[in-house]
Design a protein around this motif. Structure first.
Motif, PDB file in Angstrom:
ATOM      1  N   LEU A   1      -0.241 -18.243  -0.909  1.00  0.00           N
ATOM      2  CA  LEU A   1       1.140 -17.899  -1.277  1.00  0.00           C
ATOM      3  C   LEU A   1       1.986 -19.147  -1.465  1.00  0.00           C
ATOM      4  N   ILE A   2       1.791 -20.112  -0.562  1.00  0.00           N
ATOM      5  CA  ILE A   2       2.536 -21.375  -0.692  1.00  0.00           C
ATOM      6  C   ILE A   2       2.127 -22.106  -1.967  1.00  0.00           C
ATOM      7  N   SER A   3       0.828 -22.089  -2.271  1.00  0.00           N
ATOM      8  CA  SER A   3       0.332 -22.779  -3.469  1.00  0.00           C
ATOM      9  C   SER A   3       0.849 -22.125  -4.737  1.00  0.00           C
ATOM     10  N   GLY A   4       1.002 -20.793  -4.699  1.00  0.00           N
ATOM     11  CA  GLY A   4       1.451 -20.098  -5.908  1.00  0.00           C
ATOM     12  C   GLY A   4       2.947 -19.967  -6.022  1.00  0.00           C
ATOM     13  N   SER A   5       3.681 -20.338  -4.953  1.00  0.00           N
ATOM     14  CA  SER A   5       5.139 -20.136  -4.979  1.00  0.00           C
ATOM     15  C   SER A   5       5.832 -21.052  -5.979  1.00  0.00           C
ATOM     16  N   ARG A   6       5.403 -22.303  -6.057  1.00  0.00           N
ATOM     17  CA  ARG A   6       6.073 -23.225  -6.994  1.00  0.00           C
ATOM     18  C   ARG A   6       5.805 -22.845  -8.447  1.00  0.00           C
TER      19      ARG A   6
ATOM     20  N   ILE B   1      -6.764 -25.692   2.850  1.00  0.00           N
ATOM     21  CA  ILE B   1      -5.645 -26.385   2.199  1.00  0.00           C
ATOM     22  C   ILE B   1      -6.134 -27.163   0.973  1.00  0.00           C
ATOM     23  N   ILE B   2      -7.305 -27.783   1.109  1.00  0.00           N
ATOM     24  CA  ILE B   2      -7.875 -28.495  -0.042  1.00  0.00           C
ATOM     25  C   ILE B   2      -8.162 -27.525  -1.177  1.00  0.00           C
ATOM     26  N   ALA B   3      -8.683 -26.332  -0.814  1.00  0.00           N
ATOM     27  CA  ALA B   3      -8.957 -25.318  -1.837  1.00  0.00           C
ATOM     28  C   ALA B   3      -7.673 -24.846  -2.503  1.00  0.00           C
ATOM     29  N   SER B   4      -6.544 -24.938  -1.790  1.00  0.00           N
ATOM     30  CA  SER B   4      -5.266 -24.482  -2.355  1.00  0.00           C
ATOM     31  C   SER B   4      -4.834 -25.326  -3.548  1.00  0.00           C
ATOM     32  N   ILE B   5      -5.360 -26.549  -3.620  1.00  0.00           N
ATOM     33  CA  ILE B   5      -5.041 -27.386  -4.790  1.00  0.00           C
ATOM     34  C   ILE B   5      -5.537 -26.721  -6.063  1.00  0.00           C
ATOM     35  N   GLY B   6      -6.719 -26.113  -5.979  1.00  0.00           N
ATOM     36  CA  GLY B   6      -7.260 -25.394  -7.134  1.00  0.00           C
ATOM     37  C   GLY B   6      -6.400 -24.196  -7.491  1.00  0.00           C
ATOM     38  N   ILE B   7      -5.884 -23.510  -6.477  1.00  0.00           N
ATOM     39  CA  ILE B   7      -5.020 -22.360  -6.743  1.00  0.00           C
ATOM     40  C   ILE B   7      -3.730 -22.816  -7.417  1.00  0.00           C
ATOM     41  N   PHE B   8      -3.176 -23.928  -6.959  1.00  0.00           N
ATOM     42  CA  PHE B   8      -1.957 -24.464  -7.566  1.00  0.00           C
ATOM     43  C   PHE B   8      -2.188 -24.807  -9.038  1.00  0.00           C
TER      44      PHE B   8
ATOM     45  N   LYS C   1      12.976 -11.987 -10.177  1.00  0.00           N
ATOM     46  CA  LYS C   1      12.264 -11.571  -8.971  1.00  0.00           C
ATOM     47  C   LYS C   1      10.946 -10.884  -9.319  1.00  0.00           C
ATOM     48  N   THR C   2      10.962 -10.043 -10.363  1.00  0.00           N
ATOM     49  CA  THR C   2       9.745  -9.336 -10.773  1.00  0.00           C
ATOM     50  C   THR C   2       8.707 -10.308 -11.304  1.00  0.00           C
ATOM     51  N   ILE C   3       9.161 -11.274 -12.117  1.00  0.00           N
ATOM     52  CA  ILE C   3       8.233 -12.273 -12.671  1.00  0.00           C
ATOM     53  C   ILE C   3       7.603 -13.096 -11.556  1.00  0.00           C
ATOM     54  N   LYS C   4       8.421 -13.466 -10.568  1.00  0.00           N
ATOM     55  CA  LYS C   4       7.905 -14.237  -9.441  1.00  0.00           C
ATOM     56  C   LYS C   4       6.879 -13.420  -8.650  1.00  0.00           C
ATOM     57  N   GLN C   5       7.152 -12.119  -8.475  1.00  0.00           N
ATOM     58  CA  GLN C   5       6.225 -11.260  -7.748  1.00  0.00           C
ATOM     59  C   GLN C   5       4.872 -11.168  -8.443  1.00  0.00           C
ATOM     60  N   ILE C   6       4.902 -11.154  -9.773  1.00  0.00           N
ATOM     61  CA  ILE C   6       3.651 -11.040 -10.531  1.00  0.00           C
ATOM     62  C   ILE C   6       2.739 -12.230 -10.258  1.00  0.00           C
ATOM     63  N   PHE C   7       3.296 -13.421 -10.281  1.00  0.00           N
ATOM     64  CA  PHE C   7       2.467 -14.610 -10.084  1.00  0.00           C
ATOM     65  C   PHE C   7       2.069 -14.785  -8.608  1.00  0.00           C
ATOM     66  N   LEU C   8       2.956 -14.398  -7.710  1.00  0.00           N
ATOM     67  CA  LEU C   8       2.565 -14.432  -6.288  1.00  0.00           C
ATOM     68  C   LEU C   8       1.471 -13.406  -6.004  1.00  0.00           C
ATOM     69  N   LEU C   9       1.539 -12.260  -6.701  1.00  0.00           N
ATOM     70  CA  LEU C   9       0.505 -11.242  -6.544  1.00  0.00           C
ATOM     71  C   LEU C   9      -0.845 -11.766  -7.020  1.00  0.00           C
ATOM     72  N   GLU C  10      -0.833 -12.496  -8.132  1.00  0.00           N
ATOM     73  CA  GLU C  10      -2.089 -13.047  -8.647  1.00  0.00           C
ATOM     74  C   GLU C  10      -2.681 -14.076  -7.684  1.00  0.00           C
ATOM     75  N   SER C  11      -1.843 -14.952  -7.146  1.00  0.00           N
ATOM     76  CA  SER C  11      -2.360 -15.956  -6.210  1.00  0.00           C
ATOM     77  C   SER C  11      -2.851 -15.288  -4.920  1.00  0.00           C
ATOM     78  N   SER C  12      -2.177 -14.188  -4.516  1.00  0.00           N
ATOM     79  CA  SER C  12      -2.606 -13.469  -3.320  1.00  0.00           C
ATOM     80  C   SER C  12      -3.967 -12.822  -3.535  1.00  0.00           C
ATOM     81  N   ILE C  13      -4.173 -12.252  -4.716  1.00  0.00           N
ATOM     82  CA  ILE C  13      -5.463 -11.621  -5.026  1.00  0.00           C
ATOM     83  C   ILE C  13      -6.576 -12.656  -4.992  1.00  0.00           C
ATOM     84  N   ILE C  14      -6.296 -13.843  -5.540  1.00  0.00           N
ATOM     85  CA  ILE C  14      -7.294 -14.911  -5.512  1.00  0.00           C
ATOM     86  C   ILE C  14      -7.622 -15.277  -4.059  1.00  0.00           C
ATOM     87  N   GLY C  15      -6.574 -15.388  -3.242  1.00  0.00           N
ATOM     88  CA  GLY C  15      -6.802 -15.738  -1.839  1.00  0.00           C
ATOM     89  C   GLY C  15      -7.581 -14.676  -1.087  1.00  0.00           C
TER      90      GLY C  15
END
Length: 443
Positions: free
Chosen positions: A420-425, A314-321, A346-360
């Motif tokens: 995913l939670i960190s990248g959702s906002r 969770i602490i590491a998620s701050i960096g992802i955010f 929806k497509t734009i949101k998927q792109i950024f969620l995809l990037e945060s998922s790849i990082i995770g």
């Protein structure tokens, strides 16, 4: 926009900020590694303890110590018949302890062993193996424990002279010959009045030696006799089991068993069998019945350690955010162009969620690999350190850390959810960017 186009867009943008992405992945990897390594301690100790329990000869047995009846003096043949009638019972082993330590002499060596009368047939059926020889079939035959010879002391030798200054057993005091086929003098005593005793010597032949116990710390120095021999000693002394006390009036020598062991035909039925016996008013105990409590205790420990480890993720998620927030800010013109050519929110949101998922996923993968390396080094190095410091040998197969695939899945799941939670906002923020403002770079 197709998924492969989204993936290409994410990859190209990640290449532009390699250092920032690297540091974010590193933080995620460290959090994941901390989670796995911390929890692996509970998994390792749990596996070691369960393995130790399952290797015990008593794991598939129910031991009966008596009855919940104030009028009962012990287990009788009637009780044995009841135990044998139960389902899932492979063998019923009964035994009674000789209530004195007889003096045993063998070729100039002596000892006073713990002596137990057992049902040799049930001993064989119950799966108690022999290292050598066979089971006794008559009252003048005995079976000895695997370590029986180690307690044989040369006659007229002071026990304090058995070991040298280094604590090693002196060869001259150690019995060197084989014991199978040897005839021993077994001497028992009885009180003929309040103060005087007399002795009787039986000659019995050693026909078998039990197998070595599963654990190195276990010692089997017992002398196993038949019930006929036990009964003859009781009749000689006039007391149950040859107990040394004087009784003017003849005593009741009705045969009672001190301990009964019920061997189940498989491990799955041992807890049901134990419950049935206890419900009938017997005091029954099984090592396997403790597995439920052991598993519950370690499950709580695992959950607690996984929770503590998840805090690091969770602490590491701050960096992802922060990374994703900066990515949205830097890519505002690109977002404006995508919206202008018809890309949906929806497509734009998927792109950024995809990037945060790849990082995770990258962080979780690296953290898992590092965890396995740390676990390997801990299992090799820590025992060496502890053995050097405490000068004690750890049991074979002992491991401090174990990483099962379930722990890896849990770590991946936690890491992916957190990212995913960190990248959702930030992803949601990207969908609200105004096209004209983005194109004018006035975000």
């Amino acid at each position: 926009m197709l998924f492969k186009d989204q993936l290409y867009f994410v990859r190209e943008n990640m290449k532009k900020n390699k250092m920032r992405i690297f540091m974010t992945v590193l933080a995620t990897a460290m959090g994941t590694a901390f989670l796995i390594v911390l929890a692996s301690v509970a998994f390792g100790l749990h596996d070691t303890l369960i393995k130790d329990v399952l290797e015990q000869e008593t794991v598939n047995q129910v031991q009966i110590y008596g009855k919940d009846d104030p009028n009962s003096q012990g287990i009788t043949d009637e009780d044995i018949d009841y135990f044998q009638s139960l389902e899932h019972v492979r063998a019923v082993r009964k035994q009674s302890y000789l209530r004195q330590s007889p003096r045993v002499s063998l070729n100039g060596y002596e000892t006073s062993p713990h002596t137990v009368a057992v049902d040799m047939g049930a001993l064989e059926t119950g799966g108690t193996p022999l290292e050598d020889g066979r089971y006794a079939t008559s009252s003048d035959e005995v079976v000895v424990g695997y370590h029986f010879y180690e307690q044989l002391l040369k006659e007229d030798t002071d026990p304090e002279d058995m070991y040298d200054e280094n604590g090693e057993r002196i060869d001259d005091t150690l019995y060197q010959g084989a014991v199978i086929g040897e005839t021993i003098d077994l001497t028992v005593s009885r009180l003929i009045n309040e103060t005087d005793t007399e002795e009787k010597t039986y000659q019995v032949t050693i026909v078998g030696v039990t197998a070595e116990p599963a654990n190195e710390w276990q010692q089997d120095q017992t002398l196993y006799t038949t019930f006929d021999f036990y009964q003859s000693v009781s009749e000689y002394t006039g007391t149950p089991g040859g107990e040394l006390y004087f009784q003017e009036e003849p005593m009741d020598l009705t045969f009672y068993y001190d301990e009964v062991t019920i061997q189940s035909n498989n491990l799955e039925n041992i807890q049901t069998l134990t419950k049935t016996i206890n419900d009938e008013g017997y005091y029954g105990y099984s090592v396997a019945s403790e597995l439920k409590q052991i598993n519950m205790l370690f499950t709580i420990a695992k959950a607690g350690l996984i929770f503590i480890g998840a805090i690091a993720v969770i602490i590491a998620s701050i960096g992802i955010f922060n990374t994703m927030t900066m990515a949205v800010t830097e890519r505002a013109p690109d977002i404006g162009i995508m919206k202008a050519i018809g890309a949906s929110p929806k497509t734009i949101k998927q792109i950024f969620l995809l990037e945060s998922s790849i990082i995770g996923i990258m962080g979780a993968t690296i953290g898992t690999l590092v965890s396995y390396l740390i676990s390997f080094l801990v299992n090799i190095g820590l025992p060496m350190i502890l053995e050097a410091v405490f000068e004690e040998q750890l049991p074979d197969g002992f491991q401090f850390s174990s990483i099962p695939w379930t722990l890896v899945i849990i770590a991946y799941t936690i890491c992916l959810l957190v990212t995913l939670i960190s990248g959702s906002r930030p992803a949601k923020k990207a969908t609200k960017i105004d096209v004209l403002s983005a194109l004018r770079r006035e975000l």
